[in-house]
Scaffold this active site. Structure first.
Site, PDB file in Angstrom:
ATOM      1  N   LYS A  35       0.618  -1.475   0.317  1.00 20.39           N
ATOM      2  CA  LYS A  35      -0.294   0.183  -0.199  1.00 20.39           C
ATOM      3  C   LYS A  35       0.897   1.382  -0.252  1.00 20.39           C
ATOM      4  O   LYS A  35       0.355   2.252  -0.331  1.00 20.39           O
ATOM      5  CB  LYS A  35      -1.493   0.433   1.215  1.00 20.39           C
ATOM      6  CG  LYS A  35      -1.809  -0.899   1.471  1.00 20.39           C
ATOM      7  CD  LYS A  35      -3.064  -1.047   2.259  1.00 20.39           C
ATOM      8  CE  LYS A  35      -4.540  -1.568   2.364  1.00 20.39           C
ATOM      9  NZ  LYS A  35      -4.666  -2.551   3.715  1.00 20.39           N
ATOM     10  N   PHE A 156     -17.058  11.055   9.503  1.00 22.33           N
ATOM     11  CA  PHE A 156     -18.097  11.090   9.018  1.00 22.33           C
ATOM     12  C   PHE A 156     -18.144  10.305   7.349  1.00 22.33           C
ATOM     13  O   PHE A 156     -19.085  10.612   6.925  1.00 22.33           O
ATOM     14  CB  PHE A 156     -19.196  11.676   9.445  1.00 22.33           C
ATOM     15  CG  PHE A 156     -19.894  11.900  10.911  1.00 22.33           C
ATOM     16  CD1 PHE A 156     -20.286  10.834  11.498  1.00 22.33           C
ATOM     17  CD2 PHE A 156     -18.784  12.725  12.147  1.00 22.33           C
ATOM     18  CE1 PHE A 156     -20.615  11.135  12.407  1.00 22.33           C
ATOM     19  CE2 PHE A 156     -19.337  12.874  13.097  1.00 22.33           C
ATOM     20  CZ  PHE A 156     -19.881  11.662  13.914  1.00 22.33           C
ATOM     21  N   ARG A 158     -18.084   9.381   3.509  1.00 21.73           N
ATOM     22  CA  ARG A 158     -19.012   8.631   2.719  1.00 21.73           C
ATOM     23  C   ARG A 158     -18.171   7.809   2.025  1.00 21.73           C
ATOM     24  O   ARG A 158     -17.518   8.682   0.631  1.00 21.73           O
ATOM     25  CB  ARG A 158     -20.109   8.616   2.537  1.00 21.73           C
ATOM     26  CG  ARG A 158     -21.355   8.541   3.228  1.00 21.73           C
ATOM     27  CD  ARG A 158     -22.874   9.949   3.342  1.00 21.73           C
ATOM     28  NE  ARG A 158     -22.094  11.137   2.761  1.00 21.73           N
ATOM     29  CZ  ARG A 158     -22.778  11.581   1.778  1.00 21.73           C
ATOM     30  NH1 ARG A 158     -23.873  11.108   0.971  1.00 21.73           N
ATOM     31  NH2 ARG A 158     -23.178  13.118   1.809  1.00 21.73           N
ATOM     32  N   ASN A 212     -24.808   6.427  12.136  1.00 22.24           N
ATOM     33  CA  ASN A 212     -24.999   4.501  10.936  1.00 22.24           C
ATOM     34  C   ASN A 212     -25.883   4.021  11.716  1.00 22.24           C
ATOM     35  O   ASN A 212     -26.684   3.652  10.572  1.00 22.24           O
ATOM     36  CB  ASN A 212     -23.407   3.743  11.601  1.00 22.24           C
ATOM     37  CG  ASN A 212     -22.421   4.637  10.074  1.00 22.24           C
ATOM     38  OD1 ASN A 212     -22.158   5.612   9.881  1.00 22.24           O
ATOM     39  ND2 ASN A 212     -21.381   3.425  10.164  1.00 22.24           N
ATOM     40  N   GLY A 270     -34.559  -1.095  -1.597  1.00 19.65           N
ATOM     41  CA  GLY A 270     -33.483  -1.524  -2.636  1.00 19.65           C
ATOM     42  C   GLY A 270     -33.699  -2.851  -2.221  1.00 19.65           C
ATOM     43  O   GLY A 270     -34.049  -3.028  -1.503  1.00 19.65           O
ATOM     44  N   CYS A 277     -19.092   0.407   6.469  1.00 20.09           N
ATOM     45  CA  CYS A 277     -19.202   0.453   8.131  1.00 20.09           C
ATOM     46  C   CYS A 277     -21.017  -0.251   8.869  1.00 20.09           C
ATOM     47  O   CYS A 277     -21.231  -0.203  10.026  1.00 20.09           O
ATOM     48  CB  CYS A 277     -19.441   2.009   8.182  1.00 20.09           C
ATOM     49  SG  CYS A 277     -17.772   2.982   7.356  1.00 20.09           S
ATOM     50  N   LYS A 280     -21.054  -3.574   9.803  1.00 18.02           N
ATOM     51  CA  LYS A 280     -20.406  -3.324  11.058  1.00 18.02           C
ATOM     52  C   LYS A 280     -20.630  -2.893  12.252  1.00 18.02           C
ATOM     53  O   LYS A 280     -19.967  -3.321  13.285  1.00 18.02           O
ATOM     54  CB  LYS A 280     -18.950  -3.610  10.633  1.00 18.02           C
ATOM     55  CG  LYS A 280     -18.214  -2.065  10.709  1.00 18.02           C
ATOM     56  CD  LYS A 280     -16.408  -2.581  10.982  1.00 18.02           C
ATOM     57  CE  LYS A 280     -15.726  -1.669  10.653  1.00 18.02           C
ATOM     58  NZ  LYS A 280     -16.117  -0.753  11.757  1.00 18.02           N
TER      59      LYS A 280
END
Ligand code: NAD
Length: 449
Positions: A35, A156, A158, A212, A270, A277, A280
């Site tokens: 990475k 926070f 997304r 969440n 949907g 996130c 879990k």
């Protein structure tokens, strides 16, 4: 300020390049050599719009660097974020990465006399920063609070619009162990025009889980309503949401314009939530509540509705194709939502697994998840990957649209009719105009129909 970040995944890298853009000197640390190598070359190890461009910019400006050398990175900074993973294993939060990182940060702090603030950015349950991270930092640094500071700053962002969220955050929550910690840490976000909420550590931790869980609850609520619609003749859940969304409390009118808050996209049916996130964090919160003797009935139901939602797609498919054995089914979309290559907990996976059990032949397309990125879990499955959506759809007995990538949203009924063996379209995200599809001769099924 000089800032170090332990863990250069989605959160660590996006936070790092955003803080570098704000003018700080940021050094990101990761113990994964591959990475760090990729990042050093100016590329991110995941797909997120805008990240590669900003990464190159901040590498060039000298405001951002990446290393495996944790000790020197920490010694050269004033504030250290911990942004390592906190997976949920067997429904419980796994703190092994947090514990290891806390130990290593503590050992590095033992080598300096300067005041340093450690900030937990990872999502952790109430009590973890104070009761797990703090003791480890103290033990391995030999210092006490006052000699080092401790904050909890939940993230926070997304996936899919992570960079925008990090550059223009809606709020900055700063859980602080003492005022000095919060005061020093808040300088990191001094230039950011967003409300800063100062709390104690466990409140900051619970704010993240509450956010969440609320989003997950809205999604599962919408999917429960879809099930009721599916069982009631003449109702299409899309019409229900149209009527509900027009409530001025949900979409206020300013002047002559109706504002459509982002939250409305969660009040829509949907095939369920996924990603790294919501699944879990809801599970971890339920098990935490249990430990406290609290029966979190609502969130438990939210999880259960989500677990069973992908199966609803099979029910819709079977209305058009009762026997799936040897039928070619094209799956459009693997990522849990558009604009990301993240397939963690994607509803596409249980849908594919169930189709395989029925003997279907699966062809998968996703604009971002290439075969090389596919985790072993999927590589071991008997499925074919197509490079183009046209190839996937060609000759298919049915198409299931799982992710609302714009490429799929823009597909017309003529496209499906032209290339499919028979035009059966299962719209798991309700992105198509039902009426025009049906009028064009598509056998159209979807969630909430
Ligand atoms: P990730 O798995 O993508 O990244 C974590 C990184 O930490 C990995 O690259 C790993 O190699 C590295 N790492 C682990 N231990 C290390 C150590 N001791 N030293 C150096 N590097 C180490 O995780 P993520 O998605 O970035 O999430 C990180 C945290 O942020 C989690 O708690 C998650 O719940 C939370 N969060 C994630 C998101 C999201 O959208 N991904 C959003 C908000 C909050």
């Amino acid at each position: 300020m000089k800032i170090s970040i332990v863990g250069t995944g989605y959160v660590g890298l996006v936070t790092g390049i955003s803080l570098a853009k704000f003018g700080h000197r940021v050094i990101c640390i990761d113990n994964d050599k591959d990475k760090t190598k990729i990042i050093q070359s100016g590329k991110s190890h995941f797909f997120e719009p805008g990240v590669d461009k900003l990464l190159k910019e901040v590498l060039k400006s000298g405001h951002f660097s990446v290393t495996q050398d944790l000790t020197n990175a920490i010694l050269g900074s004033e504030v250290t974020f911990i942004a390592v993973g906190t997976p949920t294993v067997n429904n419980k939060i796994d703190l092994s990465f947090i514990k290891k990182a806390s130990k290593l940060v503590g050992l590095a702090l033992a080598k300096t006399k300067k005041y340093h603030v450690v900030v937990v950015k990872s999502t952790v349950l109430p009590g973890v920063t104070e009761g797990v991270v703090q003791p480890l930092l103290k033990k391995y640094s030999g210092k006490k609070i006052g000699e080092f500071g401790l904050c909890m700053n939940p993230e926070f962002l997304r996936e899919g619009c992570a960079l925008e969220n990090a550059l223009y955050p809606d709020r900055i929550v700063i859980g602080q162990i003492d005022e000095k910690s919060g005061e020093v840490f808040s300088k990191v976000y001094a230039k950011v025009d967003a409300p800063k909420v100062f709390t104690n550590l466990p409140t900051a931790e619970l704010i993240k889980y509450t956010t969440n869980s609320l989003l997950a609850t809205l999604i599962s609520f919408s999917n429960e309503i879809a099930r009721i619609a599916e069982h009631t003749k003449g109702i299409d859940v899309i019409d229900v949401w149209k009527g509900v969304h027009l409530d001025k409390r949900l979409s206020p009118i300013k002047g002559k314009t109706r504002i459509k808050p982002g939250l409305l996209s969660y009040i829509f049916s949907g095939c369920g939530y996924g990603g790294s996130c919501l699944p879990k964090d809801t599970k971890a919160l339920v098990s935490y509540a249990k430990q406290l003797g609290v029966d979190a009935k609502l969130i438990t139901s939210v999880i259960d509705i989500n677990r069973t939602q992908p199966h609803r797609i099979l029910i819709q498919l079977k209305k058009a194709l009762p026997r799936l054995h040897n039928k070619k089914i094209a799956i459009l979309g693997l990522s849990f939502k558009p604009n990301t290559d993240d397939i963690r907990e994607s509803p596409a996976i249980p849908i594919i697994e169930e189709l395989l059990l029925e003997g279907a032949k699966i062809v998968v397309h996703d604009p971002m998840v290439y075969k090389i990125n596919i985790p072993k879990q999927l590589n071991d499955l008997d499925i074919k990957f197509s490079k183009t959506s046209k190839e996937a759809v060609s000759g298919a007995d049915a198409v299931i649209v799982v992710t609302s990538w714009s490429e799929y949203v823009n597909m017309t009924h003529d496209f499906f009719k032209k290339y499919m063996k028979q035009p059966v379209v299962i719209d798991a995200r309700r992105i198509y105009d039902k009426k025009s599809f049906m009028q064009a001769g598509i056998i159209y099924k979807g969630i909430g129909l």
